[in-house]
Enzyme design. Structure first.
Site, PDB file in Angstrom:
ATOM      1  N   HIS A 147       0.739  -0.959  -0.129  1.00  0.00           N
ATOM      2  CA  HIS A 147      -0.005  -0.015  -0.023  1.00  0.00           C
ATOM      3  C   HIS A 147       1.006   1.373   0.012  1.00  0.00           C
ATOM      4  O   HIS A 147       1.800   1.134   0.652  1.00  0.00           O
ATOM      5  CB  HIS A 147      -0.721   0.033   1.270  1.00  0.00           C
ATOM      6  CG  HIS A 147      -1.946   0.913   1.128  1.00  0.00           C
ATOM      7  ND1 HIS A 147      -1.825   2.487   1.180  1.00  0.00           N
ATOM      8  CD2 HIS A 147      -3.143   0.740   1.433  1.00  0.00           C
ATOM      9  CE1 HIS A 147      -3.090   2.913   1.496  1.00  0.00           C
ATOM     10  NE2 HIS A 147      -3.876   2.012   1.494  1.00  0.00           N
ATOM     11  N   ARG A 206      -6.862  10.074   0.121  1.00  0.00           N
ATOM     12  CA  ARG A 206      -6.415  10.643  -1.304  1.00  0.00           C
ATOM     13  C   ARG A 206      -7.836  10.702  -2.106  1.00  0.00           C
ATOM     14  O   ARG A 206      -7.988  11.736  -2.819  1.00  0.00           O
ATOM     15  CB  ARG A 206      -5.575   9.734  -1.908  1.00  0.00           C
ATOM     16  CG  ARG A 206      -4.138   9.782  -1.432  1.00  0.00           C
ATOM     17  CD  ARG A 206      -3.248   8.934  -2.062  1.00  0.00           C
ATOM     18  NE  ARG A 206      -3.123   7.502  -1.246  1.00  0.00           N
ATOM     19  CZ  ARG A 206      -3.262   6.356  -1.702  1.00  0.00           C
ATOM     20  NH1 ARG A 206      -3.211   6.313  -3.071  1.00  0.00           N
ATOM     21  NH2 ARG A 206      -3.479   5.159  -0.840  1.00  0.00           N
TER      22      ARG A 206
END
Ligand code: FAD
Ligand code: SIN
Length: 495
Positions: A270, A293
């Site tokens: 990740h 995000r």
């Protein structure tokens, strides 16, 4: 299978067979809920002292398409979700052996086709708020569901399912109990051996015990088993921190009884684990949820510049980070990247932000404090969000970003992030009925698996939000299958 003296489903009776679930994360709890609804006795075993596994930590949410919570003006579809998943799965999907491609296609069809139902089940039957939707990396639509404030999605879902099981005379949860062997008679799985009082327990001596009955394996992945299974299958990932606790994977217990493994070298890194500067050498990191995000947050290099479409797949973003960012001089392999949110993006994730601020993983500051290079990069991004220019990296979704004119006193939220081992796409081969398959592709009777312990569904990259989804979809299928098997093999003809 040996005869069972209780003729109809009855609450748990000591010494009597029951369905055994290994793992109390979302896959195990979804299976247990199905079993309990059908009044089938079930024991959940977990080696940890508390239930919930990695599922309880889930921070961004669960995918579903199409649902009533998504934008109705640009409707999503099962087909688009399927296509995004196939694209993300990449070469293992396209280049699999004859027969395997069909199996992979069925798994993806099942998980995407049942995603709407999974979200509806959690929200309408279990009572979990999933009304907020974000767009995560690699998705063409906003389809990752979480609650509006309150608990993060993993804790909300796990808490509600545990609450629903509480008090059922058909269900028991035994924590601090590690399964060490799967028992078999001829080809059929007939129970497990387990050790009590591991990881805390009541402080008493460890004891080996057995339970009889069909088994659902929901024991999660091995991204925390850095020195063991990760270094066996991906020695090149040595030195990366992880979001998973350092525990060994349990897939070998299934290999011992003939299960086949698939895609074991596909381990997801990740791109954004928090790098807590107060404890930079921590090998287990808090995750900076992808929703940060998704709701508009951006990534910056140490020179203040943007460098990637933050909503590309995890595989892609991680690849660009490790090639472009400055590597830190720590024992671990870590890179110097800043995650930045404006007030709009931060407000969409208020309860997450409270936690990150409290932990000191994110700090509130001003653009002026971050320097001219950052101001320039953020202004350019704000212009892209406003439609004044195209993103050179191809980003087209901006979540809840609102800042349009960057001033020295404009508020910014920033934290340091670095790539982290997060999820294992590989695991035991299984089919769309959650049956565990052997090396001949035959189902092993009396055994099912669901959740991260399985492999083949995600190929080389899992889309954010699709693990909670697979846990619900295949956990429920496994629960139903095990209930039917129990009724037929342990009860039928005994009335
Ligand atoms: P787990 O929830 O990990 O549960 C497995 C359980 O099995 C554990 O409790 C473990 O102790 C137990 N166990 C293992 N071996 C044994 C044994 N031998 N005997 C007894 N017990 C055993 N996915 C999403 O889709 N959306 C998200 O927002 C999201 N956020 C995440 C955030 C974090 C920080 C992390 C780490 C993961 C996140 N994921 C997310 C991934 C997702 O949470 C996991 O992949 C998923 O929850 C796995 O569920 P599971 O039920 O398969 O396993
Ligand atoms: C995250 O919140 O970034 C994790 C989501 C996931 O692993 O699906």
């Amino acid at each position: 299978m040996s005869a069972c003296p209780n003729p109809t489903p009855a609450p748990l009776i000591p010494g009597q067979p029951r369905v055994i679930i290994v793992g109390t994360g979302l896959a195990g709890l979804a299976a247990a809920t199905q079993l309990s609804k059908q009044n089938v006795p079930v024991t959940l075993l977990d080696r940890a002292a508390k239930p919930g596994g990695n599922s309880i930590k889930a921070s961004s949410g669960i995918n579903g398409a199409p649902t009533r919570f998504q934008s109705q003006s640009a409707p999503d579809s099962e087909k688009e979700f399927y296509e995004d998943t196939v694209r993300s799965a990449g070469h293992p999907f396209k280049q699999s052996e004859a027969g395997e491609e069909e199996m992979r296609e069925k798994l993806i069809k099942t998980v995407t086709g049942k995603s709407k139902g999974a979200v509806e089940w959690l929200s309408d039957e279990i009572g979990v708020d999933l009304s907020k939707v974000a767009q995560l990396g690699g998705h063409s639509r906003a389809r990752t569901h979480r609650g509006d404030g309150g608990k993060p999605p993993g804790a909300a879902i796990v808490g509600a399912l545990l609450e629903g099981l509480k008090g059922s005379p058909f269900v028991e949860v035994r924590t601090s109990s590690r399964v060490t062997r799967v028992l078999k008679e001829a080809r059929e799985v007939t129970g497990v051996e387990y050790v009590t009082n591991v990881e805390g327990g009541d402080g008493g001596d460890e004891k080996t015990q057995t339970l009889q009955g069909p088994v659902v394996f929901a024991s999660g992945g091995f991204a925390g088993d850095v020195r063991g299974m990760v270094s066996k299958y991906r020695p090149d990932l040595a030195g990366f921190p992880s979001t998973n606790e350092a525990r060994e994977g349990s897939q070998p217990l299934l290999v011992d009884i003939g299960a086949k493994l698939v895609d074991m070298d596909h381990i997801q890194v990740h791109p954004t684990g928090f790098l807590d500067t107060k404890d930079a050498s921590a090998t287990v990191k808090f995750l900076a949820a992808e929703a940060l995000r998704g709701e508009g947050g951006i990534l910056l290099l140490d020179n203040g510049k943007r460098f990637v479409n933050e909503l590309e797949t995890r595989e892609h973003v991680t690849d660009i980070v490790t090639k472009t960012a400055t590597q830190m001089g720590t024992d671990l392999r870590q890179w110097d990247v800043t995650l930045l949110l404006d007030e709009g993006a931060a407000s969409a994730l208020d309860s997450h932000m409270q936690f990150y601020l409290w932990k000191g993983l994110i700090r509130k500051t001003t653009m002026g404090d971050l320097g001219q290079s950052t101001i320039n990069a953020v202004q350019e991004y704000a212009d892209i969000v406003a439609g004044k220019k195209e993103d050179p990296y191809g980003r087209t979704a901006f979540g809840n970003w609102t800042l349009s004119s960057v001033q020295p006193d404009s508020v910014a939220y920033v934290g340091k992030v670095t790539p982290v081992l997060h999820f294992t796409m590989g695991g035991v081969l299984f089919n769309d009925e959650s049956q565990v398959l052997d090396s001949e592709g035959e189902a092993i009777p009396g055994l099912w698996a669901a959740g991260e312990v399985t492999g083949g569904l995600h190929g080389q990259n899992r889309l954010g939000g699709s693990s909670l989804l697979e846990c619900v979809v295949f956990g429920r299928i496994a629960g139903n299958q095990a209930a039917a098997f129990y009724q037929q093999h342990y009860l039928a003809g005994k009335a």
